[in-house]
Design a protein around this motif. Structure first.
Motif, PDB file in Angstrom:
ATOM      1  N   ALA A 119      82.074  70.306  44.610  1.00 39.53           N
ATOM      2  CA  ALA A 119      82.011  71.317  44.525  1.00 39.53           C
ATOM      3  C   ALA A 119      81.103  72.738  44.950  1.00 39.53           C
ATOM      4  O   ALA A 119      80.470  72.755  45.430  1.00 39.53           O
ATOM      5  CB  ALA A 119      83.063  71.596  43.239  1.00 39.53           C
ATOM      6  N   ALA A 120      79.706  71.274  44.158  1.00 40.65           N
ATOM      7  CA  ALA A 120      77.758  72.463  44.164  1.00 40.65           C
ATOM      8  C   ALA A 120      77.736  72.002  45.354  1.00 40.65           C
ATOM      9  O   ALA A 120      77.254  73.037  46.360  1.00 40.65           O
ATOM     10  CB  ALA A 120      77.496  71.470  43.455  1.00 40.65           C
ATOM     11  N   GLU A 121      77.904  71.120  46.092  1.00 38.75           N
ATOM     12  CA  GLU A 121      77.608  70.897  47.423  1.00 38.75           C
ATOM     13  C   GLU A 121      78.998  71.985  48.873  1.00 38.75           C
ATOM     14  O   GLU A 121      78.148  72.799  49.357  1.00 38.75           O
ATOM     15  CB  GLU A 121      77.846  69.818  48.289  1.00 38.75           C
ATOM     16  CG  GLU A 121      78.258  68.901  49.553  1.00 38.75           C
ATOM     17  CD  GLU A 121      78.439  67.525  50.407  1.00 38.75           C
ATOM     18  OE1 GLU A 121      78.367  67.811  51.499  1.00 38.75           O
ATOM     19  OE2 GLU A 121      77.901  66.885  49.586  1.00 38.75           O
ATOM     20  N   ILE A 122      79.316  71.615  48.005  1.00 40.00           N
ATOM     21  CA  ILE A 122      80.262  72.814  48.917  1.00 40.00           C
ATOM     22  C   ILE A 122      80.756  74.325  49.004  1.00 40.00           C
ATOM     23  O   ILE A 122      80.427  75.508  50.095  1.00 40.00           O
ATOM     24  CB  ILE A 122      82.204  72.544  48.849  1.00 40.00           C
ATOM     25  CG1 ILE A 122      82.828  71.444  49.326  1.00 40.00           C
ATOM     26  CG2 ILE A 122      82.758  73.931  49.793  1.00 40.00           C
ATOM     27  CD1 ILE A 122      82.700  71.020  50.743  1.00 40.00           C
ATOM     28  N   ALA A 123      79.917  74.316  47.322  1.00 38.89           N
ATOM     29  CA  ALA A 123      79.127  75.832  47.441  1.00 38.89           C
ATOM     30  C   ALA A 123      77.979  76.407  47.900  1.00 38.89           C
ATOM     31  O   ALA A 123      77.856  77.261  47.806  1.00 38.89           O
ATOM     32  CB  ALA A 123      80.037  76.722  46.317  1.00 38.89           C
ATOM     33  N   GLY A 124      77.354  75.141  47.842  1.00 37.50           N
ATOM     34  CA  GLY A 124      75.635  75.510  48.215  1.00 37.50           C
ATOM     35  C   GLY A 124      75.062  75.671  46.385  1.00 37.50           C
ATOM     36  O   GLY A 124      74.439  76.925  46.788  1.00 37.50           O
ATOM     37  N   ALA A 125      75.887  75.534  45.626  1.00 37.59           N
ATOM     38  CA  ALA A 125      75.698  76.144  44.492  1.00 37.59           C
ATOM     39  C   ALA A 125      74.846  75.169  43.671  1.00 37.59           C
ATOM     40  O   ALA A 125      74.648  73.527  43.946  1.00 37.59           O
ATOM     41  CB  ALA A 125      76.738  76.353  43.529  1.00 37.59           C
ATOM     42  N   ARG A 126      73.725  74.693  43.068  1.00 39.88           N
ATOM     43  CA  ARG A 126      72.765  74.970  42.073  1.00 39.88           C
ATOM     44  C   ARG A 126      73.301  73.918  40.961  1.00 39.88           C
ATOM     45  O   ARG A 126      73.244  73.072  40.058  1.00 39.88           O
ATOM     46  CB  ARG A 126      70.924  75.494  41.787  1.00 39.88           C
ATOM     47  CG  ARG A 126      70.899  74.649  40.747  1.00 39.88           C
ATOM     48  CD  ARG A 126      68.941  75.348  40.719  1.00 39.88           C
ATOM     49  NE  ARG A 126      68.239  74.523  39.661  1.00 39.88           N
ATOM     50  CZ  ARG A 126      67.575  75.286  39.800  1.00 39.88           C
ATOM     51  NH1 ARG A 126      66.407  76.380  39.931  1.00 39.88           N
ATOM     52  NH2 ARG A 126      66.006  74.589  38.844  1.00 39.88           N
ATOM     53  N   VAL A 127      73.970  75.428  40.126  1.00 35.64           N
ATOM     54  CA  VAL A 127      74.775  74.640  39.294  1.00 35.64           C
ATOM     55  C   VAL A 127      76.416  75.156  39.610  1.00 35.64           C
ATOM     56  O   VAL A 127      76.986  76.010  39.647  1.00 35.64           O
ATOM     57  CB  VAL A 127      74.159  75.328  37.587  1.00 35.64           C
ATOM     58  CG1 VAL A 127      75.340  75.165  36.775  1.00 35.64           C
ATOM     59  CG2 VAL A 127      72.800  75.435  37.694  1.00 35.64           C
ATOM     60  N   VAL A 128      77.068  74.231  38.637  1.00 35.73           N
ATOM     61  CA  VAL A 128      78.947  74.227  38.690  1.00 35.73           C
ATOM     62  C   VAL A 128      79.179  74.658  36.919  1.00 35.73           C
ATOM     63  O   VAL A 128      78.134  74.885  36.246  1.00 35.73           O
ATOM     64  CB  VAL A 128      79.504  72.981  38.954  1.00 35.73           C
ATOM     65  CG1 VAL A 128      79.366  73.257  40.485  1.00 35.73           C
ATOM     66  CG2 VAL A 128      79.017  72.043  38.347  1.00 35.73           C
TER      67      VAL A 128
END
Length: 319
Positions: A119-128
């Motif tokens: 999810a972090a990779e797909i969203a380009g997020a640092r924190v989930v």
């Protein structure tokens, strides 16, 4: 390593609202109650927070492909078996011990770590953000070597929580065919004690835990979000909080938020809210919860209410 902000506490304590607001911040991706993903979404194909069926949601489809090569490759029966074996409130004393990192505990945690990382990779997020709330799941996740776990312990006055558990609330993801679980005030009081104590134990085991009182967070959500983002290790700019707006209601000053579409996998119906959301302090319980039930919950939860800074006697607040 997946960086996870886990929102914990007993249900009806405000975790969904806290999650929705955190999910508006850059670098953070709100996933909803991942603990329910396996049954409600992978198996039952309920609606994502975006409104699509889970199987039709582009975000979750990509997460499944990245994490497992597709959701069809997940053995949901195995996940359920592991949950029964290790992720129950009664297992917390064992999970808190030094010998708790069994093969089953690590296997169960691995299902979550794969979802978080994808999810972090797909969203380009640092924190989930996982708003699963379950204290036992947080105790399991602390044993995962590939999860950087930080816990936000959300506390709400036990009497407000008890009143909320008595209300009938339809589950929109089932098109109104089902209602959310309800508990009696006595039952919710016992659960309030157990779950909140479990998060205190988690902190004593070295997991970073930040406790917030829901009522204080609602009074100043901007300051609350700044503190939580700092706890999560996510730097903010002033404009990152522009989705929060001051709002005057009657003679009171309040706040509102402008929410974008999210992809919460499961949780409170608020996860479907898009656009304008008034941030109101819900104190209807002071008037609507019968005095006998207020006294019961106050007696059962008294020591912890005091520890968290709540008044024990609220009868004088009722009209």
């Amino acid at each position: 390593m997946a960086q996870v902000l886990f929102l914990g506490g007993l249900g009806r304590s405000g975790t969904t609202l806290v999650e929705r607001l955190l999910g508006e911040l850059p670098g953070m991706c709100a996933l909803g109650e991942v603990v329910h993903l396996w049954q409600r979404d992978v198996r039952d194909d309920e609606r994502c927070g975006c409104g699509d069926r889970f199987s039709a949601c582009p975000f979750w489809t990509k997460v499944g492909e990245r994490a497992f090569g597709g959701w069809s490759n997940v053995d949901v029966d195995r996940v359920h078996h592991l949950r029964e074996s290790v992720e129950r409130t009664r297992h917390i004393p064992r999970l808190a011990s030094a010998s708790a990192a069994t093969a089953e505990v690590r296997e169960y945690a691995s299902f979550y770590s794969r979802v978080y990382a994808a999810a972090a990779e797909i969203a380009g997020a640092r924190v989930v953000i996982d708003s699963s709330k379950h204290s036992a799941l947080a105790h399991v996740l602390r044993w995962a070597d590939d999860i950087d776990l930080r816990v936000v312990h959300v506390v709400r006055d036990a009497r407000g929580v008890a009143y909320s558990w008595t209300k009938k609330v339809s589950r929109p993801e089932t098109d109104g065919a089902e209602e959310m679980t309800r508990y009696s005030p006595g039952r919710s009081a016992l659960l309030w004690n157990a779950h909140n104590a479990a998060f205190g134990l988690l902190a004593r085991r070295g997991v970073p835990v930040r406790r917030i009182r829901y009522e204080e967070f609602l009074a100043d959500p901007r300051a609350g979000l700044i503190r939580l983002a700092d706890f999560a290790g996510v730097p903010l700019r002033p404009e990152d909080l522009d989705f929060l707006r001051p709002e005057k209601r009657a003679a009171e000053e309040g706040h509102s938020a402008e929410l974008k579409v999210g992809h919460s996998a499961a949780g409170n119906p608020m996860r479907f809210t898009v656009g304008h959301l008034p941030l109101r302090h819900d104190d209807a319980w002071v008037r609507a919860l019968p005095s006998s039930q207020r006294r019961l919950v106050g007696a059962v939860c008294g020591p912890m209410l005091r520890a968290y800074g709540y008044p024990i006697n609220v009868a004088s607040e009722a009209p």
